[in-house]
Design a protein around this motif. Structure first.
Motif, short mmCIF file in Angstrom:
data_model
loop_
_atom_site.label_atom_id
_atom_site.label_comp_id
_atom_site.label_asym_id
_atom_site.label_seq_id
_atom_site.Cartn_x
_atom_site.Cartn_y
_atom_site.Cartn_z
N LEU A 41 -3.99 4.91 7.50
CA LEU A 41 -2.87 4.93 6.56
C LEU A 41 -1.77 3.97 6.96
N ARG A 42 -2.10 3.03 7.83
CA ARG A 42 -1.13 2.04 8.28
C ARG A 42 -1.54 0.65 7.85
N CYS A 43 -0.55 -0.19 7.65
CA CYS A 43 -0.79 -1.58 7.26
C CYS A 43 -1.50 -2.32 8.40
N ASP A 44 -2.52 -3.11 8.06
CA ASP A 44 -3.26 -3.85 9.08
C ASP A 44 -2.46 -5.03 9.63
N ILE A 45 -1.33 -5.35 9.01
CA ILE A 45 -0.53 -6.49 9.45
C ILE A 45 0.58 -6.05 10.40
N PRO A 49 3.29 2.75 8.94
CA PRO A 49 2.78 3.54 7.81
C PRO A 49 3.11 2.88 6.48
N PHE A 50 2.17 2.97 5.54
CA PHE A 50 2.38 2.40 4.21
C PHE A 50 3.56 3.08 3.53
N GLY A 51 4.26 2.32 2.68
CA GLY A 51 5.33 2.87 1.87
C GLY A 51 4.80 3.25 0.50
N GLU A 52 5.70 3.33 -0.48
CA GLU A 52 5.31 3.75 -1.81
C GLU A 52 4.50 2.69 -2.54
N GLY A 60 -9.95 -6.43 -1.53
CA GLY A 60 -9.59 -5.04 -1.27
C GLY A 60 -8.81 -4.80 0.00
N HIS A 61 -8.35 -5.85 0.68
CA HIS A 61 -7.56 -5.67 1.89
C HIS A 61 -6.14 -5.25 1.52
N PRO A 62 -5.67 -4.07 1.99
CA PRO A 62 -4.32 -3.60 1.62
C PRO A 62 -3.25 -4.13 2.57
N ALA A 63 -2.03 -4.23 2.05
CA ALA A 63 -0.88 -4.64 2.86
C ALA A 63 0.38 -4.14 2.17
N CYS A 64 1.42 -3.87 2.97
CA CYS A 64 2.69 -3.46 2.39
C CYS A 64 3.43 -4.67 1.83
N GLY A 65 4.41 -4.43 0.98
CA GLY A 65 5.10 -5.51 0.29
C GLY A 65 5.76 -6.50 1.22
N SER A 66 6.41 -6.01 2.28
CA SER A 66 7.11 -6.92 3.20
C SER A 66 6.13 -7.84 3.91
N CYS A 67 4.94 -7.33 4.22
CA CYS A 67 3.95 -8.17 4.91
C CYS A 67 3.38 -9.23 3.97
N CYS A 68 3.31 -8.93 2.68
CA CYS A 68 2.86 -9.94 1.72
C CYS A 68 3.79 -11.14 1.75
N LEU A 69 5.09 -10.89 1.88
CA LEU A 69 6.05 -11.98 1.95
C LEU A 69 5.95 -12.73 3.27
N ILE A 70 5.77 -11.96 4.36
CA ILE A 70 5.66 -12.59 5.67
C ILE A 70 4.45 -13.53 5.73
N MET A 71 3.35 -13.12 5.08
CA MET A 71 2.12 -13.92 5.07
C MET A 71 2.14 -14.98 3.98
N ASP A 72 3.32 -15.17 3.35
CA ASP A 72 3.45 -16.15 2.27
C ASP A 72 2.44 -15.86 1.15
N ARG A 73 2.27 -14.55 0.88
CA ARG A 73 1.41 -14.07 -0.19
C ARG A 73 -0.03 -14.57 -0.08
N MET A 74 -0.50 -14.74 1.15
CA MET A 74 -1.87 -15.16 1.40
C MET A 74 -2.50 -14.22 2.43
N CYS A 75 -3.54 -13.51 2.01
CA CYS A 75 -4.21 -12.54 2.89
C CYS A 75 -4.91 -13.27 4.02
N PHE A 76 -5.24 -12.53 5.10
CA PHE A 76 -5.93 -13.15 6.23
C PHE A 76 -7.33 -13.62 5.86
N CYS A 77 -7.85 -13.15 4.70
CA CYS A 77 -9.16 -13.60 4.22
C CYS A 77 -9.01 -14.80 3.29
N THR A 78 -7.79 -15.36 3.22
CA THR A 78 -7.44 -16.56 2.44
C THR A 78 -7.36 -16.29 0.94
N GLU A 79 -7.41 -15.05 0.50
CA GLU A 79 -7.22 -14.73 -0.91
C GLU A 79 -5.74 -14.41 -1.16
#
Length: 281
Positions: A41-45, A49-52, A60-79
């Protein structure tokens, strides 16, 4: 010899026996409880713990909103990630409930997984850690504890300063003191004037509150002033803001502070600080 039929013969339910047994098993299974590892139940980044709101990429890789911004909206799988909500996981977390962490201290509220952190940050039953180094006190009566054991001005402890009025207090702070304590006359709230000492050619002063929040969880706003002694022509240094509420001083990092240069400290390496409590008090 007559062949036996491969099909099982249907039999009528025996009177008084179990009826609709498969349905009964289904109901029993749905009424049971399940366990899940906290790591799931925790963000892999950020490993928090995940928020709302939870987002996912096309894989299908999940991430919290703040981590999406930190990763420049690019998942570690390049999607790309940050546009698609993971509604299924959000629904699961929103349906999970548990008692408040501080149930043993008197809070009997049941909270959902996603609102737990927000509730416990403001929970009036949350205990406090004594800020004095070497003291192991942890409880709800921190005000009384400091007043009884640390306000004596002994050689081992910096004396606590008891605030005699609601809104204004003058405090003498020495360079070697990590903080001074201001005990409010309401008998419950106290403030720490922190001496950061983490900037060049001076000190960084900040204010935090350790005590119950005002009615309605209002912010406690303050103004801090420092005047140079024996020099009326010197500028008055000041800063203002909302005092953050903390339950332990260890690992706390002030986001804002008042810089007091070395030239403002007198020959005894001390400075006078006036703290005004303003809105919300």
């Amino acid at each position: 010899m007559e062949k036996q039929s491969a099909k099982k013969a249907r039999t009528a339910p025996v009177k008084g026996g179990p009826v609709n047994e498969p349905q009964q098993q289904e109901e029993d299974e749905s009424a049971g409880s399940y366990t899940i590892e906290a790591e799931a139940l925790r963000c892999d980044i950020c490993f928090k713990p995940f928020g709302e709101q939870i987002f996912m990429c096309k894989n299908g890789h999940p991430a919290c909103g703040s981590c999406c911004l930190i990763m420049d909206r690019m998942c570690f799988c390049t999607e790309p990630i940050g546009d698609i909500r993971c509604r299924a996981l959000e629904k699961v977390l929103a349906s999970m409930t548990r008692p408040c962490t501080y149930v043993t201290y008197g809070c009997h509220q049941t909270v959902t997984y996603t609102e737990r952190r927000r509730h416990e940050e403001a929970c009036r039953y949350a205990p406090y850690h004594c800020p004095f180094e070497g003291c192991t006190y942890y409880g709800l009566l921190l005000y009384n504890h400091i007043q009884d054991l640390h306000a004596s001005g002994s050689d081992d402890d910096e004396a606590a300063v008891v605030v005699r009025c609601n809104r204004r207090s003058a405090v003498t702070l020495e360079k070697t003191m990590p903080f001074r304590v201001l005990l409010h006359r309401d008998g419950a709230s106290m403030f720490l004037l922190l001496n950061g000492g983490d900037v060049l050619a001076g000190r960084s002063l900040s204010l935090v509150c350790m005590g119950p929040r005002p009615t309605g969880n209002a912010e406690v706003k303050y103004k801090m002033e420092v005047k140079k002694r024996n020099d009326p022509e010197a500028l008055v240094l000041w800063s203002s803001g909302a005092a953050p509420f903390v339950r332990r001083l260890k690992d706390f990092q002030a986001r804002g502070f008042l810089f007091v240069p070395n030239s403002y400290w007198d020959s005894s390496d001390s400075v006078s600080v006036t703290v005004h409590l303003t809105d919300g008090w």
